[in-house]
Design an enzyme around this catalytic site. Structure first.
Site, PDB file in Angstrom:
ATOM      1  N   HIS A 139       4.808   2.980  12.876  1.00  0.00           N
ATOM      2  CA  HIS A 139       3.949   4.156  13.082  1.00  0.00           C
ATOM      3  C   HIS A 139       4.684   5.263  13.826  1.00  0.00           C
ATOM      4  CE1 HIS A 139      -0.270   2.249  12.288  1.00  0.00           C
ATOM      5  NE2 HIS A 139       0.645   1.885  11.398  1.00  0.00           N
ATOM      6  N   ASP A 196       4.136  -6.169   3.256  1.00  0.00           N
ATOM      7  CA  ASP A 196       3.990  -5.024   4.154  1.00  0.00           C
ATOM      8  C   ASP A 196       5.142  -5.075   5.141  1.00  0.00           C
ATOM      9  OD1 ASP A 196       2.931  -2.834   5.591  1.00  0.00           O
ATOM     10  OD2 ASP A 196       0.873  -3.502   5.217  1.00  0.00           O
ATOM     11  N   HIS A 229       0.832  -1.210   0.000  1.00  0.00           N
ATOM     12  CA  HIS A 229       0.000   0.000   0.000  1.00  0.00           C
ATOM     13  C   HIS A 229       0.860   1.251   0.000  1.00  0.00           C
ATOM     14  CE1 HIS A 229       0.340   1.064   4.390  1.00  0.00           C
ATOM     15  NE2 HIS A 229       0.491  -0.232   4.542  1.00  0.00           N
ATOM     16  N   ASP A 234       6.301   1.865   6.297  1.00  0.00           N
ATOM     17  CA  ASP A 234       5.000   1.195   6.244  1.00  0.00           C
ATOM     18  C   ASP A 234       4.093   2.048   5.358  1.00  0.00           C
ATOM     19  OD1 ASP A 234       2.562  -0.035   6.760  1.00  0.00           O
ATOM     20  OD2 ASP A 234       2.399   0.735   8.808  1.00  0.00           O
ATOM     21  N   GLU A 258      -5.337   1.082   2.877  1.00  0.00           N
ATOM     22  CA  GLU A 258      -4.940   0.061   3.853  1.00  0.00           C
ATOM     23  C   GLU A 258      -4.986   0.585   5.276  1.00  0.00           C
ATOM     24  OE1 GLU A 258      -2.424  -2.450   6.438  1.00  0.00           O
ATOM     25  OE2 GLU A 258      -2.228  -0.324   5.979  1.00  0.00           O
ATOM     26  N   GLU A 259      -4.537   1.826   5.486  1.00  0.00           N
ATOM     27  CA  GLU A 259      -4.434   2.347   6.847  1.00  0.00           C
ATOM     28  C   GLU A 259      -5.793   2.539   7.528  1.00  0.00           C
ATOM     29  OE1 GLU A 259      -1.894   2.323   8.518  1.00  0.00           O
ATOM     30  OE2 GLU A 259      -0.130   2.584   7.248  1.00  0.00           O
TER      31      GLU A 259
END
Length: 341
Positions: free
Chosen positions: A318, A238, A69, A184, A218-219
């Site tokens: 993150h 991922d 993604h 990510d 995706e998030e």
């Protein structure tokens, strides 16, 4: 193409991708870039109504989808304060504690961009009686503009719903460490571009029909909800998790056995791990306690597929994340071996 050349190519693509702000919902510039890159390689990529990019890279039978993604965490303007500062609202699983003091960009709907900084409502140690908790309601965006009221901000064209993106600060060190926000999952997207590039340059003989899928939601949980109808198997490429109680490091390819959505296909996890072992790759099989992937969205949409998840090890997910070119190499080599005869 040598391993060093493909790593250099992937690194170049990573820097290009992270330089394009693409919080979920604001991904057109990133997908335009993907379309142009794939077309330049000689492929015929397709852009879905939703914004996902898909491209068949060759092969016949037993259709496989490899998904990454390009949407990222970020924020949106929730309101404009009386003092001219912006109150944000989170996009995805953004953690404000990791962004306090970060430079950012604000994108208006008429195409303008302004820079700013993310701070809590009392960031000065010499002023605050006690530390302000870094939770969303205590965060604000200070624009790098001479405005101090709502009217001044409105005159800039900024309004509720405008996108806020954090500075990625992408660095690849001489020792191979990759430091950036949004590894990510732009690192995996760059790896898949590397796969597409190598298929053309090296003439890979694929052992099945392979489609690359670059998703954009995706998030927020529904990036992979639509894939080609004939898909039999799908692997989310991922980030691999690095942290307490996990075997993966930044130098490895991680193979996920289970995450918050449950176990991945047992036979596929076994096949991938046996292949990594036979190829002498540095890998780990891990369980991610707080994780969800595109392929789980695909399953929830009713597709009858085998599903897996792999990726280069990424530390501090993150956050301002870190990986290593060794992890990129191991992930790339596992994918190459899995899809070639």
């Amino acid at each position: 193409m040598s391993t060093e050349k493909i790593k250099e190519y992937i690194g170049t693509q990573l820097k290009a991708l992270t330089s394009i702000a693409s919080p979920t919902g604001f991904t057109k510039n990133a997908t335009d870039y993907l379309m142009k890159q794939l077309e330049a390689m000689g492929y015929a990529p397709q852009l879905s109504n939703k914004g996902n990019v898909s491209v068949e890279i060759g092969g016949v039978g037993a259709p496989l989808v490899l998904a990454a993604h390009v949407d990222t965490l970020g924020a949106m303007v929730r309101s404009i304060k009386d003092n001219g500062r912006l109150r944000p609202t989170t996009i995805g699983g953004h953690q404000w504690s990791t962004a306090d003091g970060e430079n950012c960009m604000v994108f208006t709907r008429d195409g303008r961009m302004y820079t700013g900084v993310v701070l809590n409502t009392e960031p000065s140690a010499h002023v605050a009686d006690e530390k302000v908790e870094t939770k969303e309601e205590n965060m604000e965006i200070l624009l790098d503009e001479n405005v101090n009221d709502k009217q001044g901000v409105a005159a800039l064209g900024i309004q509720t719903g405008d996108i806020i993106a954090m500075d990625p600060r992408t660095v690849i060190t001489e020792s191979g460490y990759i430091k950036s926000r949004f590894l990510d999952d732009k690192l995996s997207a760059a790896i898949l571009l590397g796969v597409a590039h190598a298929v053309k340059e090296e003439g890979w003989r694929l052992n099945r029909k392979v489609t690359l899928l670059f998703t954009v939601y995706e998030e927020v949980g529904h990036g992979g909800s639509f894939v080609p109808a004939d898909t039999e198997e799908m692997i989310s490429v991922d980030m691999g998790c690095v942290g307490a109680d996990l075997g993966c490091t930044e130098h490895m390819v991680s193979i996920c056995a289970k995450d918050s959505g449950g176990p991945y296909n047992y036979e596929l996890v076994t096949e991938l791990s046996n292949l990594a072992k036979s190829e002498g790759l540095d890998y780990a099989i891990d369980v991610y306690p707080h994780y969800g992937s595109d392929v789980e969205a695909t399953l929830h949409s009713g597709y009858d597929i085998r599903h897996g998840l792999i990726g280069a090890g990424v530390y501090a997910s993150h956050n301002y994340e870190r990986s290593h070119m060794d992890g990129v190499e191991n992930t790339y080599k596992l994918l190459r071996k899995y899809i070639t005869k």
